[in-house]
Scaffold this active site. Structure first.
Site, PDB file in Angstrom:
ATOM      1  N   HIS A   1     -53.057   6.969 -23.473  1.00  0.00           N
ATOM      2  CA  HIS A   1     -52.324   7.466 -24.797  1.00  0.00           C
ATOM      3  C   HIS A   1     -51.201   8.685 -24.620  1.00  0.00           C
ATOM      4  O   HIS A   1     -51.497   9.755 -24.440  1.00  0.00           O
ATOM      5  CB  HIS A   1     -53.398   7.986 -25.687  1.00  0.00           C
ATOM      6  CG  HIS A   1     -54.482   7.014 -26.088  1.00  0.00           C
ATOM      7  ND1 HIS A   1     -55.406   6.750 -24.930  1.00  0.00           N
ATOM      8  CD2 HIS A   1     -55.116   6.171 -27.008  1.00  0.00           C
ATOM      9  CE1 HIS A   1     -56.229   5.808 -25.602  1.00  0.00           C
ATOM     10  NE2 HIS A   1     -55.993   5.462 -26.915  1.00  0.00           N
TER      11      HIS A   1
ATOM     12  N   HIS B   1     -48.829   4.689 -29.193  1.00  0.00           N
ATOM     13  CA  HIS B   1     -50.091   5.547 -29.405  1.00  0.00           C
ATOM     14  C   HIS B   1     -51.222   5.439 -28.240  1.00  0.00           C
ATOM     15  O   HIS B   1     -51.472   6.244 -27.707  1.00  0.00           O
ATOM     16  CB  HIS B   1     -50.892   5.172 -30.980  1.00  0.00           C
ATOM     17  CG  HIS B   1     -52.192   5.734 -31.073  1.00  0.00           C
ATOM     18  ND1 HIS B   1     -53.599   5.695 -30.280  1.00  0.00           N
ATOM     19  CD2 HIS B   1     -52.510   6.819 -31.983  1.00  0.00           C
ATOM     20  CE1 HIS B   1     -54.316   6.502 -30.829  1.00  0.00           C
ATOM     21  NE2 HIS B   1     -53.693   7.169 -31.607  1.00  0.00           N
TER      22      HIS B   1
ATOM     23  N   GLU C   1     -76.722  16.874 -40.880  1.00  0.00           N
ATOM     24  CA  GLU C   1     -77.490  16.687 -39.547  1.00  0.00           C
ATOM     25  C   GLU C   1     -76.592  16.632 -38.293  1.00  0.00           C
ATOM     26  O   GLU C   1     -76.507  17.256 -37.257  1.00  0.00           O
ATOM     27  CB  GLU C   1     -78.275  15.502 -39.637  1.00  0.00           C
ATOM     28  CG  GLU C   1     -79.478  15.576 -40.357  1.00  0.00           C
ATOM     29  CD  GLU C   1     -79.091  15.282 -42.118  1.00  0.00           C
ATOM     30  OE1 GLU C   1     -80.078  15.233 -42.824  1.00  0.00           O
ATOM     31  OE2 GLU C   1     -77.754  14.881 -41.937  1.00  0.00           O
TER      32      GLU C   1
ATOM     33  N   HIS D   1     -88.125   7.325 -44.810  1.00  0.00           N
ATOM     34  CA  HIS D   1     -88.381   8.510 -44.088  1.00  0.00           C
ATOM     35  C   HIS D   1     -89.437   8.368 -42.762  1.00  0.00           C
ATOM     36  O   HIS D   1     -89.798   9.260 -42.200  1.00  0.00           O
ATOM     37  CB  HIS D   1     -89.001   9.763 -45.195  1.00  0.00           C
ATOM     38  CG  HIS D   1     -88.034  10.228 -46.027  1.00  0.00           C
ATOM     39  ND1 HIS D   1     -87.171   9.529 -46.933  1.00  0.00           N
ATOM     40  CD2 HIS D   1     -87.685  11.585 -46.235  1.00  0.00           C
ATOM     41  CE1 HIS D   1     -86.456  10.306 -47.421  1.00  0.00           C
ATOM     42  NE2 HIS D   1     -86.488  11.385 -47.015  1.00  0.00           N
TER      43      HIS D   1
END
Length: 663
Positions: A30, A265, A417, A479
């Protein structure tokens, strides 16, 4: 050409052409980002960055993170030019097998690289963790007249980093925490792999970061060295907020036909465009050639040594004034455990073996922390807004707030998280703390890529993942983790512990703390578990799998269980004894650790020729390697149910009766 006559643009062009040539030679890479950010990098690294190429691990160095890690040739060029152990041959070997100049920067592979970047946004998150660590260490160790910890964390980031959701999580926290020594340079070039970003990214970035509580500078011209220098100086003077410097740049600057497009890029310029770029920028030198005056102007070895020597003088005065504090700082920074560690473990194990009543392993974990946290000031805990459920706070935990001067040891991460996990990676990389953080096991999916990065970078990060099974009951399938233990066990270098009781939980914690070459995850129960391993030695549990309950005769079968299901195996053993069957019970709290044991131990625990049954309230697939095709697994390969725990276990067939029937 004399050194005095060299312009900032010429110095930046050395970066550009090292990047162009390396990408061209490797036929991949890149070049656009290094070409576009070279001017910013020249100002930061030559005029502001406090570092010492001769000692990449100097404690008080500024940290530099290339969050847009695909532009890796930018940092490799900087490291080579300033005098790190990155040779021109290393630059030529860019992206080649076993080279120290990999496609994306890797910590502990390339001298001077602070973190492994590539997954966008996580480098920025690591930088937030590094800045947090600096702030906490400064509050703990600095004294009036002795500012021994005092450095900045600088980050380069691109549009992709800001598109990733983790950038919101961590930048919001950085603003709340007031991390004023975090300075981020946003490469605002408007281009990503698919083209011009205004079709999918039109955020008002300045307003967004101001809303987080950041100091925002710019937009400025990222190719104007004076503007970049002034912005950096202004950011350094900020005392209450992190700073985002928005730099308008042209990706692939200098390439006559490709600059400002996505073509530059992620692909080589090609021979013709590379030659045209040399002509356009007036670079009269061949591939990988940097003229001596430019090399001399870039070299930072002597200035780096002088900066560290000056700090060493400060350290000597600090050591004279506060010898115990100085000793403790060096201990934590070098990841050494205190001299009292052995006695702490003795106290811990005795305490846990003395517990008689059934206890959830999450509660056993908290009881363990009540002993470990006072003994290990470097433990830095936290939770993603589940402290009361994960039980990650000890009696002596002090929650940190940036406006206090307390030597805090606990972080409220909020419902973040992924951000929490990547920030902990940054804390671990900085050195000085052992970070641990909690969430529900099922939400490890949100954190998974950061957990993977902990393992890839071999960092000591401890994940406390509670509510480990269908045993959480009424909260239901959203859960109840089914595939999570199995999935996390697939990550190389991650040790997942699923302890069956208090003693195994204490062992899991001490093993995670003693381990400096990788992360650990503690899978902990919500429901109470019987105390089963108190007659077992630390050495046996530390092997990851051991015979918990043997039988007098040659066993008819071996029951292999982990976590809360060890209790089911023990009950099944008792029933089978009354039926004249002999079975042994193996507790396997950490499969990866068991897999690292010698063959003689593995044979002792799982003797050949004996049928085996594995039991875990989770996906069965990992257990077939232990039981073989002629064995059996009691597991779960479907989602759970919302009901009391006992009813869910029965409905899904994880029962003593099922185990007995299989034997």
């Amino acid at each position: 050409m004399s050194t005095a006559q060299i312009t900032s643009r010429e110095l930046a062009n050395a970066i550009r052409f090292l990047a162009i040539d390396a990408v061209e030679k490797s036929k991949s890479g890149h070049p656009g980002a290094p070409m576009g950010m070279a001017d910013i990098a020249e100002v930061l690294w030559r005029h502001h960055l406090n570092h010492n190429p001769a000692d990449p691990h100097w404690i008080n160095r500024d940290r530099f993170v290339l969050s847009n890690g695909h532009g890796s040739m930018l940092i490799y060029a900087l490291l080579h030019l300033t005098g790190y152990a990155v040779s021109i041959e290393d630059i030529k070997n860019f992206r080649q097998l076993h080279s120290i100049t990999a496609g994306h920067p890797e910590v502990n592979i390339t001298p001077g690289v602070e973190t492994t970047t590539g997954p966008l946004g996580q480098g920025l998150a690591n930088a937030v963790g590094m800045a947090l660590a600096e702030s906490l260490l400064a509050k703990r160790f600095n004294r009036p007249g002795h500012t021994i910890i005092d450095h900045h964390t600088y980050t380069f980031l691109g549009d992709g980093c800001l598109m990733e959701g983790i950038s919101h999580e961590v930048c919001s926290l950085a603003g709340v925490w007031g991390l004023n020594k975090l300075i981020c340079f946003y490469d605002d070039n408007g281009i990503s792999i698919d083209g011009h970003v205004d079709g999918w990214f039109k955020d008002d970035t300045a307003s967004r970061f101001k809303a987080y509580g950041w100091n925002v500078i710019g937009p400025i011209d990222g190719h104007d060295a004076q503007a970049v220098n002034a912005a950096t100086t202004a950011a350094q003077s900020e005392t209450a907020k992190p700073t985002l410097i928005i730099c308008k740049t042209t990706i692939g600057l200098g390439a006559p036909n490709m600059a400002g497009t996505h073509d530059v890029h992620g692909a080589p310029l090609g021979e013709k465009e590379a030659a045209a770029t040399r002509e356009a920028l007036g670079w009269k030198y061949g591939p990988f050639e940097v003229p001596a005056p430019i090399k001399t102007a870039w070299d930072a070895v002597e200035s780096g040594k002088a900066k560290q020597a000056q700090w060493n003088e400060q350290l000597a005065k600090y050591q004279a004034a506060f010898p115990e504090l100085a000793k403790e700082l060096m201990r934590c920074a070098t990841e050494k455990l205190p001299a009292t560690w052995s006695s702490t473990k003795t106290q811990l194990f005795a305490s846990m073996k003395a517990i008689e009543s059934p206890t959830a392993s999450r509660k056993s974990s908290q009881q363990t922390l009540d002993i470990l946290v006072p003994a290990l000031p470097e433990l830095l805990g936290g939770s993603a807004d589940l402290t009361g459920s994960n039980l990650t706070a000890a009696k002596t935990s002090i929650t940190w707030h940036h406006k206090t001067d307390q030597a805090a040891n606990y972080i409220s991460y909020g419902v973040r998280e992924f951000g929490m996990s990547a920030i902990m990676n940054g804390v671990a990389l900085h050195k000085g703390f052992i970070p641990y953080g909690g969430t529900f096991a099922v939400f490890s999916d949100y954190a998974r890529n950061a957990i993977r990065m902990s393992a890839l970078m071999k960092q000591r990060v401890i994940y406390v993942l509670t509510h480990d099974s269908i045993g959480l009951g009424e909260d239901g399938p959203t859960h109840q983790p089914i595939e999570h233990a199995a999935s996390l066990r697939l990550i190389p270098h991650l040790d997942l512990w699923r302890p069956c009781d208090g003693f195994e939980t204490a062992i899991a914690w001490t093993a995670a703390i003693q381990r400096t070459d990788g992360p650990s995850a503690l899978f902990l129960s919500r429901q109470n578990l019987p105390q089963l391993s108190k007659n077992i030695s630390e050495a046996d549990v530390m092997r990851g799998g051991y015979v918990l309950s043997d039988c007098e005769d040659k066993p008819d079968a071996v029951l292999i269980a982990t976590g809360s299901e060890v209790g089911l195996a023990m009950q099944a053993q008792e029933i089978l004894r009354t039926q004249g069957k002999s079975v042994s019970v193996v507790s396997m709290p950490c499969t990866s650790l068991f897999d690292r044991q010698d063959k003689s131990w593995q044979e002792k625990v799982l003797p050949s020729g004996i049928k085996r049954i594995a039991i875990e309230a989770g996906h069965p697939d990992p257990w077939w390697k232990y039981v073989g095709l002629d064995g059996a697994v009691v597991g779960i390969n479907r989602f759970g149910e919302s009901a009391p725990a006992a009813a869910v276990y029965k409905a899904l067939g994880v029962t003593v009766e099922h185990i007995v029937e299989l034997v």
